[in-house]
Design a protein around this motif. Structure first.
Motif, PDB file in Angstrom:
ATOM      1  N   LEU A  26       0.744  -1.151   0.049  1.00 23.54           N
ATOM      2  CA  LEU A  26      -0.020  -0.111   0.118  1.00 23.54           C
ATOM      3  C   LEU A  26       0.982   1.152   0.089  1.00 23.54           C
ATOM      4  O   LEU A  26       0.383   2.309  -0.442  1.00 23.54           O
ATOM      5  N   LEU A  27       2.133   1.224   0.355  1.00 21.81           N
ATOM      6  CA  LEU A  27       3.064   2.500   0.645  1.00 21.81           C
ATOM      7  C   LEU A  27       4.044   2.207  -0.552  1.00 21.81           C
ATOM      8  O   LEU A  27       4.581   1.131  -0.873  1.00 21.81           O
ATOM      9  N   GLU A  28       4.516   3.452  -1.230  1.00 24.82           N
ATOM     10  CA  GLU A  28       5.645   3.454  -1.991  1.00 24.82           C
ATOM     11  C   GLU A  28       6.266   4.802  -1.884  1.00 24.82           C
ATOM     12  O   GLU A  28       5.936   5.640  -1.228  1.00 24.82           O
ATOM     13  N   THR A  29       7.493   4.749  -2.088  1.00 25.57           N
ATOM     14  CA  THR A  29       8.558   5.934  -2.026  1.00 25.57           C
ATOM     15  C   THR A  29       8.000   6.848  -3.046  1.00 25.57           C
ATOM     16  O   THR A  29       7.825   6.684  -4.185  1.00 25.57           O
ATOM     17  N   ALA A  30       7.818   7.998  -2.437  1.00 28.86           N
ATOM     18  CA  ALA A  30       7.440   9.240  -3.362  1.00 28.86           C
ATOM     19  C   ALA A  30       8.528   9.590  -4.448  1.00 28.86           C
ATOM     20  O   ALA A  30       9.577   9.598  -3.971  1.00 28.86           O
ATOM     21  N   PRO A  31       8.282   9.991  -5.516  1.00 30.98           N
ATOM     22  CA  PRO A  31       9.084  10.484  -6.491  1.00 30.98           C
ATOM     23  C   PRO A  31       9.750  11.746  -6.122  1.00 30.98           C
ATOM     24  O   PRO A  31       9.335  12.451  -5.274  1.00 30.98           O
ATOM     25  N   ASP A  32      11.039  11.987  -6.395  1.00 30.34           N
ATOM     26  CA  ASP A  32      12.022  13.007  -5.999  1.00 30.34           C
ATOM     27  C   ASP A  32      11.226  14.240  -6.168  1.00 30.34           C
ATOM     28  O   ASP A  32      11.274  15.040  -5.100  1.00 30.34           O
ATOM     29  N   THR A  39       7.690  17.977   0.301  1.00 27.59           N
ATOM     30  CA  THR A  39       8.067  17.441   1.532  1.00 27.59           C
ATOM     31  C   THR A  39       7.158  15.868   1.558  1.00 27.59           C
ATOM     32  O   THR A  39       6.749  15.745   2.700  1.00 27.59           O
ATOM     33  N   THR A  40       7.039  15.305   0.372  1.00 27.89           N
ATOM     34  CA  THR A  40       6.385  13.806   0.589  1.00 27.89           C
ATOM     35  C   THR A  40       7.299  12.787   0.501  1.00 27.89           C
ATOM     36  O   THR A  40       8.208  12.649  -0.377  1.00 27.89           O
ATOM     37  N   ASP A  41       7.447  11.901   1.564  1.00 29.00           N
ATOM     38  CA  ASP A  41       8.404  10.843   1.623  1.00 29.00           C
ATOM     39  C   ASP A  41       7.644   9.478   0.983  1.00 29.00           C
ATOM     40  O   ASP A  41       8.324   8.610   0.437  1.00 29.00           O
TER      41      ASP A  41
END
Length: 54
Positions: A26-32, A39-41
């Motif tokens: 359900l979670l993935e790393t935010a694009p750069d 400020t989204t991780d």
């Protein structure tokens, strides 16, 4: 005898492990660019009325 209560106690023991497994999907790393400017991780899957049976 209340079979639901007995079955529920048995199945509840697996909920922590199921939550750990599902969380990975359900979670993935935010694009750069999102991280840099907003400020989204992490991003969470956006699903309406998601239900899981295990």
């Amino acid at each position: 005898m209340n079979h639901y209560a007995t079955n529920r106690r048995w199945s509840d023991q697996f909920l922590p492990q199921i939550k750990r497994i599902v969380r990975c999907h359900l979670l993935e790393t935010a694009p750069d660019p999102l991280d840099w400017h907003q400020t989204t991780d992490l991003l969470m899957l956006d699903a309406r009325d998601m239900r899981i049976a295990a």
